[in-house]
Design a protein around this motif. Structure first.
Motif: not given
Lengths: 237, 324
Positions: A48-65
């Motif tokens: 759900r975090a990867i598909s942005k259905l919820i927001n992350v509190k900290s850290g980062d998710i990157a797709f193709e940079g």
């Protein structure tokens, strides 16, 4: 080599409840990666975090940079990330074909609808037979095929599967994992979240073990399958 | 075929004022068309699971903005109507955006809209010095010295003029319904109403889709309210901005059929026959008998005929040839 999908120290949750702690993982192009772990480990929250259905509190998710921090949920699919949600989440009162049409909803996918529909029907002939049936009236296994088909209609670079075997009869589970192999053979990059550890480790290249929101182990599928810890806790031998 | 049927039906309707001299029948038809238009506006949201008990607010805003601007500032309804629609749209966005952004759906959304109607009604009553409070208000008459019509004031003593205005308005409403039904918007909204997260994950901008449909629906309802006020030349909070009006919309659309193009219109015919029938048959001796009957029938419809009268009939017709 930079990974296709990269999570760095991701923490996320719901309200004051934290479900993920410092999760770091990556998926490279062409790979199939599993995230395994028991119920309540945070696997679905991760997707759900990867598909942005919820927001992350900290850290980062990157797709193709590219960081997904500011990407809206409906734009995720435009980047090439397509999800097969937990419990399939088909549109129950739309027909199979209408569900597949929704999979090609985004602007860029619409001109390729007919071509991809043929591709999905070739992959799942059963869906062609059932194309005018209401999706909600099909069996669990058929619904899972339809959900995977819907996700493929956008022509994704990375396919995210959330518990594809959940709630299905054992004999159907086997056929779902056969489907996974088929999809891999088509060249898709796949990330699977799954409880059925023994089966999923036979399909993927690498896996991460998620327990109570933290990555506890990672390695090649063969390594994990051989490890004592996983043997005892999950494979049940 | 459908196109031809529509032209014939419209032509027949357009001939009614030439053939019928009864002012009563003309009056009933005018209110019927205005309500059918408003119900069609409501159903744009209702059919996609956005059940609103707040459309009385939009109708009230449309009616009151036009009348107040005319009475207090002498601003013509030609300007007042767009302004009323604009205010209704602004209120719709103010309520809709947070609801849709924070995923307030189903019963919770219905409750928010329920409160909206009460807020608007309370404001109208609280500002009684300008709005006339619960006694209502009459647009200042521009028909002096024997004039029978005024274009600036959108007032006319000839019912036939209002009949044609209402007819055009209703046709536009049906056209809007059809345009949305044939667009990607319908697919998006259907998907949202069935599985919101999945809709977002296939690329539907959920918040924007819901907001768009809400804005169209609110603007239509405000326009209907303004037209109603201009025709009746009298509005009060009970008739245009109350919970009763909001519930009437919900009931009529459910009764007529929420998911078919002419369902809301059939609902308008049905409720009108019911109210007029009761009024003529029983008179006004038993207070709010019609509301009681509405309530009872709503329960029955929801349990036994959730697709409404027209929805059921069309389903029967589709099933008919196969069974025969």
């Amino acid at each position: 080599m930079s990974a296709m999908l990269e999570l760095k120290n991701v923490s996320a949750g719901y309200g004051t409840f934290q479900a993920l702690f410092d999760v770091t993982l990556s998926v490279n192009a062409g790979e199939a990666v599993a995230v395994i772990g028991p119920n309540g480990a945070g696997k679905t929250t991760l997707l759900r975090a990867i598909s942005k259905l919820i927001n992350v509190k900290s850290g980062d998710i990157a797709f193709e940079g590219r960081s997904l921090a500011t990407v809206e949920p409906h734009r995720i699919i435009e980047l090439g990330l397509s999800q097969v949600p937990e419990h399939r989440r088909l549109f129950p009162r739309l027909t199979v074909e209408e569900n597949l049409r929704m999979g090609a909803y985004m602007e860029a996918a619409r001109p390729k609808f007919a071509q991809r529909l043929e591709m999905v029907y070739a992959l799942f002939p059963r869906m062609k037979e059932r194309r005018h049936q209401m999706a909600g009236t099909m069996s669990g296994g058929e619904q899972q095929m339809c959900a995977i088909g819907r996700a493929l209609m956008s022509g994704p670079k990375l396919l995210l599967l959330d518990e594809p075997s959940a709630g299905l009869a054992p004999v159907i589970v086997q056929s779902i994992f056969d489907l996974m192999r088929k999809i891999r053979a088509e060249g898709y990059t796949v990330m699977i979240v799954e409880q059925n550890v023994r089966q999923v480790l036979k399909v993927v290249d690498r896996a991460y073990l998620l327990e109570v929101g933290r990555i506890k182990a990672s390695g090649s599928a063969a390594e994990l399958l051989a490890s004592d810890e996983i043997q005892k806790a999950y494979v049940g031998l | 075929m459908i196109g031809r049927n529509w032209i014939i039906a419209t032509a027949l309707l357009a001939c009614v004022p030439l053939a019928v001299s009864s002012l009563y029948i003309l009056h009933v038809l005018i209110t019927l068309l205005i309500w059918a238009f408003i119900y069609t506006g409501w159903s744009l949201m209702g059919r996609f699971g956005l059940v609103s008990f707040g459309h009385g607010a939009f109708m009230g805003i449309g009616a009151y903005v036009v009348t107040l601007l005319w009475n207090l500032q002498g601003i013509s309804p030609w300007i007042g109507i767009p302004l009323g629609m604009l205010l209704a749209v602004a209120v719709a966005v103010l309520i809709g955006y947070p609801c849709f952004r924070f995923r307030i759906t189903g019963h919770y959304f219905a409750l928010v809209t329920l409160a909206l109607t009460e807020v608007v009604r309370s404001i109208i009553i609280a500002l009684r010095d300008t709005t006339g409070g619960s006694l209502g208000i009459t647009p200042a008459s521009a028909l002096k010295d024997g004039a029978t019509w005024s274009l600036t004031a959108l007032q006319c003593s000839d019912k036939r003029v209002f009949f044609y205005a209402a007819l055009v308005c209703w046709l536009v409403g049906i056209w809007i319904w059809q345009r949305i039904d044939q667009s990607m918007m319908r697919h998006a909204m259907q998907a949202i109403s069935q599985e919101e997260d999945a809709a977002a994950s296939v690329g539907v901008n959920v918040t924007r889709a819901k907001l768009t449909i809400t804005v169209i629906s609110a603007a239509m309802t405000a326009f209907g309210g303004a037209l109603y006020g201009q025709y009746q030349q009298y509005i009060n909070p009970e008739t245009v901005a109350s919970l009763g009006v909001s519930l009437q919309m919900v009931f009529a659309v459910i009764a007529g059929g929420m998911f078919v193009k002419l369902g809301p219109t059939v609902g308008a015919v049905f409720t009108l026959l019911l109210t007029e029938g009761l009024r003529v048959g029983i008179g006004n001796q038993i207070n709010s008998l019609d509301s009681t009957i509405y309530g009872l029938m709503l329960v029955l419809f929801i349990i036994y005929m959730p697709d409404g009268i027209l929805g059921k009939l069309m389903e029967k017709r589709r099933a008919g040839p196969r069974a025969a």
